[in-house]
Design a protein around this motif. Structure first.
Motif, PDB file in Angstrom:
ATOM      1  N   GLY A 188     -13.046  -4.160   8.478  1.00  0.00           N
ATOM      2  CA  GLY A 188     -11.799  -4.019   7.741  1.00  0.00           C
ATOM      3  C   GLY A 188     -10.961  -2.918   8.352  1.00  0.00           C
ATOM      4  O   GLY A 188     -11.451  -1.810   8.559  1.00  0.00           O
ATOM      5  N   THR A 222     -11.450   2.520   9.126  1.00  0.00           N
ATOM      6  CA  THR A 222     -12.117   1.283   9.509  1.00  0.00           C
ATOM      7  C   THR A 222     -13.361   1.132   8.656  1.00  0.00           C
ATOM      8  O   THR A 222     -14.096   2.097   8.453  1.00  0.00           O
ATOM      9  N   SER A 225      -8.707  -3.564  -1.780  1.00  0.00           N
ATOM     10  CA  SER A 225      -7.310  -3.475  -1.337  1.00  0.00           C
ATOM     11  C   SER A 225      -7.093  -2.384  -0.293  1.00  0.00           C
ATOM     12  O   SER A 225      -5.969  -2.035   0.025  1.00  0.00           O
ATOM     13  N   ARG A 226      -8.151  -1.870   0.292  1.00  0.00           N
ATOM     14  CA  ARG A 226      -8.046  -0.750   1.235  1.00  0.00           C
ATOM     15  C   ARG A 226      -7.685  -1.165   2.659  1.00  0.00           C
ATOM     16  O   ARG A 226      -7.405  -0.309   3.475  1.00  0.00           O
ATOM     17  N   VAL A 227      -7.712  -2.440   2.946  1.00  0.00           N
ATOM     18  CA  VAL A 227      -7.493  -2.862   4.329  1.00  0.00           C
ATOM     19  C   VAL A 227      -6.250  -3.734   4.470  1.00  0.00           C
ATOM     20  O   VAL A 227      -5.827  -4.397   3.536  1.00  0.00           O
ATOM     21  N   LYS A 228      -5.702  -3.697   5.681  1.00  0.00           N
ATOM     22  CA  LYS A 228      -4.557  -4.544   6.017  1.00  0.00           C
ATOM     23  C   LYS A 228      -5.012  -5.827   6.691  1.00  0.00           C
ATOM     24  O   LYS A 228      -4.337  -6.842   6.616  1.00  0.00           O
ATOM     25  N   GLU A 229      -6.162  -5.734   7.379  1.00  0.00           N
ATOM     26  CA  GLU A 229      -6.654  -6.869   8.156  1.00  0.00           C
ATOM     27  C   GLU A 229      -8.175  -6.871   8.161  1.00  0.00           C
ATOM     28  O   GLU A 229      -8.813  -5.824   8.179  1.00  0.00           O
ATOM     29  N   GLY A 261      -7.821  -0.504   7.977  1.00  0.00           N
ATOM     30  CA  GLY A 261      -6.923   0.056   6.977  1.00  0.00           C
ATOM     31  C   GLY A 261      -5.960   1.054   7.584  1.00  0.00           C
ATOM     32  O   GLY A 261      -5.721   1.052   8.786  1.00  0.00           O
ATOM     33  N   ASN A 262      -5.424   1.913   6.760  1.00  0.00           N
ATOM     34  CA  ASN A 262      -4.507   2.962   7.201  1.00  0.00           C
ATOM     35  C   ASN A 262      -5.280   4.097   7.838  1.00  0.00           C
ATOM     36  O   ASN A 262      -5.678   5.042   7.165  1.00  0.00           O
TER      37      ASN A 262
END
Length: 127
Positions: free
Chosen positions: A94, A100, A111-115, A96-97
């Motif tokens: 995952g 990883t 909801s901690r990751v973008k991809e 995130g901002n």
């Protein structure tokens, strides 16, 4: 589980079907075991191949492992890296901002990751 010198730590989900045979070879080389787990076998196997190149040690050990598993490991020589790989088992990263995450289940990232990147067979992730 730790390698004999406690420099390599392994987390494992799954089963190493040939861990008894691998353990026998390692015992013949003088490796001392503290448990009967297949995870400890993985730690000692990779540590046995380690010669200052952790990725090379993983590349050498991976073809010897039979079964379905996801593995993450760290080594004291590379305290800022996690090496992960899987065979016939889910493992995803995952992103995130500035963070990883690693899990066998993408819902663990919430909801901690973008991809989310799913590792494919024979892929190795370095986080």
């Amino acid at each position: 589980h730790l390698s004999e010198d406690s420099k390599l730590a392994v987390i494992h989900n799954g089963i190493i079907e040939n861990h008894d045979a691998l353990k026998k070879v390692l015992l013949e080389k003088g490796v001392k075991f503290h448990t009967d787990t297949d995870t400890e076998v993985v730690a000692h196997l990779i540590a046995g191949f380690y010669e200052k190149d952790l990725l090379q040690a993983v590349h050498r050990a991976l073809p010897l492992l039979k079964g379905s598993f996801a593995i993450a490991l760290i080594h004291s020589d590379f305290p800022d890296r996690i090496v992960a790989f899987a065979k016939e088992a889910p493992l995803c990263v995952g992103l995130g901002n500035g963070e990883t995450y690693l899990s066998s289940e993408p819902n663990a990232f919430s909801s901690r990751v973008k991809e989310v990147v799913y590792l494919q067979e024979k892929e190795i992730a370095i986080l």
